[in-house]
Design an enzyme around this catalytic site. Structure first.
Site, PDB file in Angstrom:
ATOM      1  N   GLY A   9      42.903  23.341 -40.089  1.00  0.00           N
ATOM      2  CA  GLY A   9      42.922  24.104 -41.340  1.00  0.00           C
ATOM      3  C   GLY A   9      41.608  24.810 -41.601  1.00  0.00           C
ATOM      4  O   GLY A   9      41.035  24.726 -42.690  1.00  0.00           O
ATOM      5  N   SER A 139      39.822  12.568 -50.381  1.00  0.00           N
ATOM      6  CA  SER A 139      39.638  13.177 -51.711  1.00  0.00           C
ATOM      7  C   SER A 139      39.187  12.078 -52.661  1.00  0.00           C
ATOM      8  O   SER A 139      39.508  10.899 -52.455  1.00  0.00           O
ATOM      9  CB  SER A 139      40.968  13.741 -52.209  1.00  0.00           C
ATOM     10  OG  SER A 139      40.902  14.014 -53.598  1.00  0.00           O
ATOM     11  N   TYR A 152      50.017  13.058 -53.142  1.00  0.00           N
ATOM     12  CA  TYR A 152      48.754  13.568 -52.589  1.00  0.00           C
ATOM     13  C   TYR A 152      47.696  12.468 -52.596  1.00  0.00           C
ATOM     14  O   TYR A 152      47.034  12.220 -51.582  1.00  0.00           O
ATOM     15  CB  TYR A 152      48.290  14.772 -53.431  1.00  0.00           C
ATOM     16  CG  TYR A 152      46.945  15.334 -53.017  1.00  0.00           C
ATOM     17  CD1 TYR A 152      46.837  16.187 -51.922  1.00  0.00           C
ATOM     18  CD2 TYR A 152      45.780  15.004 -53.710  1.00  0.00           C
ATOM     19  CE1 TYR A 152      45.612  16.708 -51.538  1.00  0.00           C
ATOM     20  CE2 TYR A 152      44.544  15.521 -53.342  1.00  0.00           C
ATOM     21  CZ  TYR A 152      44.468  16.380 -52.247  1.00  0.00           C
ATOM     22  OH  TYR A 152      43.245  16.883 -51.864  1.00  0.00           O
ATOM     23  N   ALA A 154      48.091   9.243 -52.696  1.00  0.00           N
ATOM     24  CA  ALA A 154      48.442   8.175 -51.751  1.00  0.00           C
ATOM     25  C   ALA A 154      48.117   8.592 -50.309  1.00  0.00           C
ATOM     26  O   ALA A 154      47.624   7.795 -49.513  1.00  0.00           O
ATOM     27  CB  ALA A 154      49.920   7.829 -51.873  1.00  0.00           C
TER      28      ALA A 154
HETATM   29  P1  NAP Z   1      42.773  25.366 -48.986  1.00  0.00           P
HETATM   30  O1  NAP Z   1      41.745  26.341 -49.361  1.00  0.00           O
HETATM   31  O2  NAP Z   1      44.109  25.374 -49.632  1.00  0.00           O
HETATM   32  O3  NAP Z   1      42.944  25.399 -47.386  1.00  0.00           O
HETATM   33  C1  NAP Z   1      43.856  24.537 -46.762  1.00  0.00           C
HETATM   34  C2  NAP Z   1      43.755  24.734 -45.272  1.00  0.00           C
HETATM   35  O4  NAP Z   1      44.684  23.804 -44.665  1.00  0.00           O
HETATM   36  C3  NAP Z   1      44.139  26.135 -44.836  1.00  0.00           C
HETATM   37  O5  NAP Z   1      43.241  26.592 -43.866  1.00  0.00           O
HETATM   38  C4  NAP Z   1      45.536  25.941 -44.251  1.00  0.00           C
HETATM   39  O6  NAP Z   1      45.801  26.816 -43.158  1.00  0.00           O
HETATM   40  C5  NAP Z   1      45.436  24.520 -43.712  1.00  0.00           C
HETATM   41  N1  NAP Z   1      46.775  23.947 -43.525  1.00  0.00           N
HETATM   42  C6  NAP Z   1      47.706  23.654 -44.462  1.00  0.00           C
HETATM   43  N2  NAP Z   1      48.813  23.188 -43.865  1.00  0.00           N
HETATM   44  C7  NAP Z   1      48.568  23.205 -42.530  1.00  0.00           C
HETATM   45  C8  NAP Z   1      49.331  22.836 -41.398  1.00  0.00           C
HETATM   46  N3  NAP Z   1      50.572  22.362 -41.505  1.00  0.00           N
HETATM   47  N4  NAP Z   1      48.772  22.967 -40.168  1.00  0.00           N
HETATM   48  C9  NAP Z   1      47.517  23.455 -40.046  1.00  0.00           C
HETATM   49  N5  NAP Z   1      46.751  23.821 -41.090  1.00  0.00           N
HETATM   50  C10 NAP Z   1      47.281  23.689 -42.312  1.00  0.00           C
HETATM   51  O7  NAP Z   1      42.258  23.865 -49.229  1.00  0.00           O
HETATM   52  P2  NAP Z   1      40.794  23.237 -49.262  1.00  0.00           P
HETATM   53  O8  NAP Z   1      40.436  23.032 -50.673  1.00  0.00           O
HETATM   54  O9  NAP Z   1      39.864  23.953 -48.353  1.00  0.00           O
HETATM   55  O10 NAP Z   1      41.136  21.801 -48.671  1.00  0.00           O
HETATM   56  C11 NAP Z   1      40.647  21.325 -47.430  1.00  0.00           C
HETATM   57  C12 NAP Z   1      40.769  19.807 -47.426  1.00  0.00           C
HETATM   58  O11 NAP Z   1      39.960  19.269 -48.479  1.00  0.00           O
HETATM   59  C13 NAP Z   1      42.194  19.316 -47.703  1.00  0.00           C
HETATM   60  O12 NAP Z   1      42.466  18.184 -46.909  1.00  0.00           O
HETATM   61  C14 NAP Z   1      42.153  18.925 -49.166  1.00  0.00           C
HETATM   62  O13 NAP Z   1      43.119  17.950 -49.489  1.00  0.00           O
HETATM   63  C15 NAP Z   1      40.729  18.393 -49.277  1.00  0.00           C
HETATM   64  N6  NAP Z   1      40.215  18.380 -50.641  1.00  0.00           N
HETATM   65  C16 NAP Z   1      40.075  19.535 -51.361  1.00  0.00           C
HETATM   66  C17 NAP Z   1      39.590  19.483 -52.661  1.00  0.00           C
HETATM   67  C18 NAP Z   1      39.422  20.704 -53.503  1.00  0.00           C
HETATM   68  O14 NAP Z   1      39.155  20.549 -54.712  1.00  0.00           O
HETATM   69  N7  NAP Z   1      39.528  21.906 -52.977  1.00  0.00           N
HETATM   70  C19 NAP Z   1      39.260  18.237 -53.212  1.00  0.00           C
HETATM   71  C20 NAP Z   1      39.423  17.088 -52.462  1.00  0.00           C
HETATM   72  C21 NAP Z   1      39.884  17.163 -51.167  1.00  0.00           C
HETATM   73  P3  NAP Z   1      46.840  28.052 -43.231  1.00  0.00           P
HETATM   74  O15 NAP Z   1      46.580  28.790 -44.504  1.00  0.00           O
HETATM   75  O16 NAP Z   1      46.495  28.818 -42.001  1.00  0.00           O
HETATM   76  O17 NAP Z   1      48.231  27.470 -43.162  1.00  0.00           O
END
Ligand code: NAP
Length: 244
Positions: A9, A139, A152, A154
């Site tokens: 991702g 998270s 999410y 869990a």
């Molecule tokens: P984001 O901006 O929504 O980006 C999510 C990424 O995951 C995208 O690059 C997307 O790729 C990829 N993805 C989703 N489904 C996929 C799949 N089936 N196969 C491959 N790639 C996939 O989210 P983010 O905030 O950067 O989150 C990154 C991580 O941090 C996640 O695990 C999230 O749970 C965690 N997190 C985020 C926050 C927050 O506040 N932002 C807080 C705590 C934890 P495509 O678009 O190419 O599908």
């Protein structure tokens, strides 16, 4: 020889910022994406300009066959991965009774099953080298639980248990495994929240602001580097001192 990092991702958000940071430090970078092809190819170009080897590979990380194919391509082009960042994730804001089985399976597939799948295929190379680092993005909700994000939360709790178990299993092989627990970070994942809701969340942080993807990337890079050589099996929060 340059080491190789695989970031799941990496097309957007935290994964994208992490890919750029590793590239700036001289790593070969494998950019995994699923839907955001344009963003992934733009990133691949940007990273190539930094003079490191890079490749964007499309794979749904919840799908065994697609993960297997991605690792075949990685083996041919890079030999294997020295650092694995399990970052891909999806969230869904919903009352528990309204969440469908399909939505539940997607959340657990992308957030948790993918960690198992990518680890499974990354390990042979790391074990043969007796070194490596795996950083799993959990998270703060994986520890605290979030209302209307029960599945999410869990899935993110499961990542912490998996991380701690793997660290015990892989220590003798010289492989460190840690989890990163971001708080509220400014990415597309939080696009569902209004400005007022985001302001409230910022107010719940000791630092009175939400975090930047680049700040999370720095922690991920630290956990991959030799500077964290005695840290394994940890779940490390980066949440601006969330008190809400
Ligand atoms: P984001 O901006 O929504 O980006 C999510 C990424 O995951 C995208 O690059 C997307 O790729 C990829 N993805 C989703 N489904 C996929 C799949 N089936 N196969 C491959 N790639 C996939 O989210 P983010 O905030 O950067 O989150 C990154 C991580 O941090 C996640 O695990 C999230 O749970 C965690 N997190 C985020 C926050 C927050 O506040 N932002 C807080 C705590 C934890 P495509 O678009 O190419 O599908």
């Amino acid at each position: 020889m340059a080491k190789t990092v695989l970031i799941s991702g990496a097309s957007r958000g935290i994964g994208r910022a992490t890919a750029k940071l590793f590239a700036s430090k001289g790593f070969n970078v494998v950019i995994n994406y699923n839907n955001s092809e344009k963003e992934a190819l733009i990133l691949e170009n940007e990273i190539r300009l930094l003079g490191v080897k890079t490749l964007a590979i499309k794979a749904n990380v919840a799908n065994l066959i697609e993960v297997e194919n991605m690792f075949k391509i990685i083996k041919e082009n890079f030999g294997g991965v020295d650092i694995l960042v399990n970052n891909a994730g999806v969230s869904k804001f919903s009352l528990a009774q309204d969440l469908t089985e399909t939505e539940f399976d997607k959340i657990f597939g992308v957030n948790m099953k993918s960690v198992y799948l990518l680890t499974k295929y990354a390990l042979d190379f790391m074990i043969s080298k007796k070194s490596g680092a795996i950083i799993n993005i959990s998270s703060m909700w994986g520890e605290r639980g979030a209302s209307c994000e029960s599945a999410y939360s869990a899935s993110k709790s499961a990542i912490i248990g998996y991380t701690k178990s793997l660290a015990k299993e892989l220590g003798l092989s010289g492989i460190r495994v840690n989890a990163v627990l971001p708080g509220v970070i400014d990415t597309d994942m939080n696009a569902c929240f209004s400005k007022e809701e985001l302001d409230d969340l910022a107010d719940s942080c000791s630092l009175k602001r939400i975090g930047k993807p680049e700040e999370v990337a720095e922690l991920i890079y630290f956990l991959a580097s030799e500077k964290s050589s005695y840290i394994t099996g940890q779940a490390i929060a980066i949440d601006g001192g969330f008190i809400g």
